[in-house]
Design a protein around this motif. Structure first.
Motif, PDB file in Angstrom:
ATOM      1  N   ASP A  44       2.775  -1.866  30.696  1.00 50.35           N
ATOM      2  CA  ASP A  44       3.492  -1.238  31.819  1.00 50.35           C
ATOM      3  C   ASP A  44       3.912  -2.267  32.865  1.00 50.35           C
ATOM      4  N   ASP A  45       3.082  -3.280  33.069  1.00 56.34           N
ATOM      5  CA  ASP A  45       3.409  -4.328  34.031  1.00 56.34           C
ATOM      6  C   ASP A  45       4.564  -5.195  33.525  1.00 56.34           C
ATOM      7  N   VAL A  46       4.553  -5.517  32.243  1.00 58.79           N
ATOM      8  CA  VAL A  46       5.660  -6.299  31.670  1.00 58.79           C
ATOM      9  C   VAL A  46       6.930  -5.465  31.695  1.00 58.79           C
ATOM     10  N   TRP A  47       6.824  -4.180  31.372  1.00 58.07           N
ATOM     11  CA  TRP A  47       7.976  -3.274  31.424  1.00 58.07           C
ATOM     12  C   TRP A  47       8.590  -3.287  32.838  1.00 58.07           C
ATOM     13  N   ALA A  48       7.756  -3.226  33.845  1.00 52.38           N
ATOM     14  CA  ALA A  48       8.247  -3.260  35.226  1.00 52.38           C
ATOM     15  C   ALA A  48       8.976  -4.569  35.517  1.00 52.38           C
ATOM     16  N   SER A  49       8.524  -5.666  34.926  1.00 51.33           N
ATOM     17  CA  SER A  49       9.172  -6.967  35.149  1.00 51.33           C
ATOM     18  C   SER A  49      10.587  -7.021  34.587  1.00 51.33           C
ATOM     19  N   ILE A  50      10.870  -6.185  33.574  1.00 52.25           N
ATOM     20  CA  ILE A  50      12.211  -6.220  32.984  1.00 52.25           C
ATOM     21  C   ILE A  50      13.078  -5.023  33.376  1.00 52.25           C
ATOM     22  N   THR A  51      12.505  -4.063  34.153  1.00 49.03           N
ATOM     23  CA  THR A  51      13.293  -2.873  34.489  1.00 49.03           C
ATOM     24  C   THR A  51      13.379  -2.565  35.984  1.00 49.03           C
ATOM     25  N   GLU A  52      12.505  -3.095  36.800  1.00 50.00           N
ATOM     26  CA  GLU A  52      12.536  -2.796  38.240  1.00 50.00           C
ATOM     27  C   GLU A  52      13.295  -3.891  38.980  1.00 50.00           C
ATOM     28  N   SER A  53      14.317  -3.488  39.718  1.00 48.16           N
ATOM     29  CA  SER A  53      15.204  -4.450  40.372  1.00 48.16           C
ATOM     30  C   SER A  53      14.486  -5.484  41.238  1.00 48.16           C
ATOM     31  N   PRO A  54      13.500  -5.100  42.062  1.00 48.46           N
ATOM     32  CA  PRO A  54      12.812  -6.138  42.842  1.00 48.46           C
ATOM     33  C   PRO A  54      12.144  -7.199  41.961  1.00 48.46           C
ATOM     34  N   ARG A  55      11.750  -6.806  40.757  1.00 39.88           N
ATOM     35  CA  ARG A  55      11.085  -7.750  39.858  1.00 39.88           C
ATOM     36  C   ARG A  55      12.097  -8.520  39.009  1.00 39.88           C
ATOM     37  N   THR A  67      18.658   6.176  30.146  1.00 40.90           N
ATOM     38  CA  THR A  67      19.533   6.220  28.985  1.00 40.90           C
ATOM     39  C   THR A  67      20.852   6.907  29.315  1.00 40.90           C
ATOM     40  N   GLY A  68      21.942   6.272  28.908  1.00 42.96           N
ATOM     41  CA  GLY A  68      23.277   6.829  29.100  1.00 42.96           C
ATOM     42  C   GLY A  68      23.945   6.450  30.403  1.00 42.96           C
ATOM     43  N   SER A  69      23.237   5.797  31.294  1.00 43.01           N
ATOM     44  CA  SER A  69      23.833   5.448  32.586  1.00 43.01           C
ATOM     45  C   SER A  69      24.417   4.039  32.553  1.00 43.01           C
ATOM     46  N   THR A  70      25.182   3.733  33.587  1.00 43.16           N
ATOM     47  CA  THR A  70      25.741   2.396  33.765  1.00 43.16           C
ATOM     48  C   THR A  70      25.191   1.822  35.056  1.00 43.16           C
ATOM     49  N   ALA A  71      24.770   0.573  34.994  1.00 44.21           N
ATOM     50  CA  ALA A  71      24.241  -0.122  36.168  1.00 44.21           C
ATOM     51  C   ALA A  71      25.012  -1.414  36.363  1.00 44.21           C
ATOM     52  N   LYS A  72      24.923  -1.967  37.557  1.00 38.93           N
ATOM     53  CA  LYS A  72      25.493  -3.278  37.846  1.00 38.93           C
ATOM     54  C   LYS A  72      24.347  -4.265  37.965  1.00 38.93           C
ATOM     55  N   VAL A  73      24.502  -5.414  37.304  1.00 38.37           N
ATOM     56  CA  VAL A  73      23.480  -6.455  37.314  1.00 38.37           C
ATOM     57  C   VAL A  73      24.109  -7.732  37.838  1.00 38.37           C
ATOM     58  N   SER A  76      14.974  -9.320  39.950  1.00 41.28           N
ATOM     59  CA  SER A  76      15.661 -10.253  40.861  1.00 41.28           C
ATOM     60  C   SER A  76      14.905 -11.567  40.998  1.00 41.28           C
ATOM     61  N   ARG A  77      13.626 -11.595  40.644  1.00 36.66           N
ATOM     62  CA  ARG A  77      12.839 -12.831  40.717  1.00 36.66           C
ATOM     63  C   ARG A  77      13.208 -13.824  39.618  1.00 36.66           C
ATOM     64  N   TRP A  78      13.704 -13.326  38.465  1.00 32.55           N
ATOM     65  CA  TRP A  78      13.908 -14.220  37.327  1.00 32.55           C
ATOM     66  C   TRP A  78      15.293 -14.119  36.695  1.00 32.55           C
ATOM     67  N   PHE A  79      15.973 -13.026  36.888  1.00 27.86           N
ATOM     68  CA  PHE A  79      17.293 -12.850  36.281  1.00 27.86           C
ATOM     69  C   PHE A  79      18.324 -12.499  37.338  1.00 27.86           C
ATOM     70  N   GLY A  80      18.074 -11.406  38.011  1.00 28.53           N
ATOM     71  CA  GLY A  80      18.958 -10.931  39.061  1.00 28.53           C
ATOM     72  C   GLY A  80      18.693  -9.468  39.337  1.00 28.53           C
ATOM     73  N   PRO A  81      19.136  -8.994  40.495  1.00 27.42           N
ATOM     74  CA  PRO A  81      18.931  -7.590  40.839  1.00 27.42           C
ATOM     75  C   PRO A  81      19.913  -6.693  40.084  1.00 27.42           C
ATOM     76  N   TRP A  82      19.596  -5.428  40.064  1.00 30.51           N
ATOM     77  CA  TRP A  82      20.524  -4.456  39.507  1.00 30.51           C
ATOM     78  C   TRP A  82      20.594  -3.250  40.423  1.00 30.51           C
ATOM     79  N   GLU A  83      21.725  -2.546  40.326  1.00 32.19           N
ATOM     80  CA  GLU A  83      21.958  -1.344  41.130  1.00 32.19           C
ATOM     81  C   GLU A  83      22.462  -0.249  40.211  1.00 32.19           C
ATOM     82  N   GLY A  84      22.036   0.957  40.468  1.00 31.35           N
ATOM     83  CA  GLY A  84      22.515   2.082  39.678  1.00 31.35           C
ATOM     84  C   GLY A  84      21.389   3.041  39.375  1.00 31.35           C
ATOM     85  N   PRO A  85      21.741   4.149  38.718  1.00 34.64           N
ATOM     86  CA  PRO A  85      20.748   5.186  38.491  1.00 34.64           C
ATOM     87  C   PRO A  85      19.693   4.847  37.446  1.00 34.64           C
TER      88      PRO A  85
END
Length: 171
Positions: free
Chosen positions: A29-40, A54-60, A42-51
């Motif tokens: 669950d902690d690793v999952w949060a590192s790859i799916t939660e924007s504050p996390r 599955t099926g949604s579109t986000a901006k990264v 943003s530490r290594w890849f970049g932030p994302w915005e959006g809903p």
């Protein structure tokens, strides 16, 4: 630092999958949060915005790319905490189809980053890039200094070009 490339090029019925693996001593669950939660992220890849979901579109935003561009990603599958699949709209490099698959056993989470490869001519540059980003993830989680991209590219390009050559010759 001279990181060792780890990627494998796996034949599929649609072409190839470029698979890179990292092992983390952390709950899934902690690793999952590192790859799916924007504050996390943003530490290594970049932030994302959006809903999200599955099926949604986000901006990264890709913080470690020239110009720090924002890009749209479609979330093809979001199956917490084991699978995230995304895709992008086609551009000059084609479209990107990626998956992160996580598994956990005995206190260790394995993360497999999979790029479904449409153009093998780009593997020599994308492979080192994914190595870099995954090592950025590890460094961000451990509070370690971030690696330099120049330690990955172009020094790892030959490794990835050789993977492609071996795969194409083996078909």
């Amino acid at each position: 630092m001279k990181p060792i490339p780890t990627g494998k090029l796996v034949p599929t019925d649609k072409g190839y999958d470029l698979v890179l693996t990292r092992t983390l001593r952390a709950p899934i669950d902690d690793v999952w949060a590192s790859i799916t939660e924007s504050p996390r992220t943003s530490r290594w890849f970049g932030p994302w915005e959006g809903p999200g979901g599955t099926g949604s579109t986000a901006k990264v935003q890709m913080l470690h790319e020239e110009g720090q561009p924002w890009m749209d990603i479609h979330i093809d599958a979001c199956e917490a905490p084991t699978r995230l699949a995304i895709s992008t709209e086609p551009d000059e490099h084609g479209s990107w189809h990626m998956e992160a698959r996580l598994s956990h056993a005995a206190g260790v989470t394995e993360l497999n980053l999979i790029q479904h490869v449409e153009r093998t001519d780009l593997v020599g540059s994308t492979g080192p890039g994914w190595e870099y980003y995954l090592d950025m993830l590890i460094a961000s989680r451990e509070g370690a200094p971030f690696p330099e991209f120049t330690d990955y590219y172009p020094s790892q390009q030959k490794y990835y070009d050789d993977l492609v050559a071996a795969a194409v010759d083996g078909k």
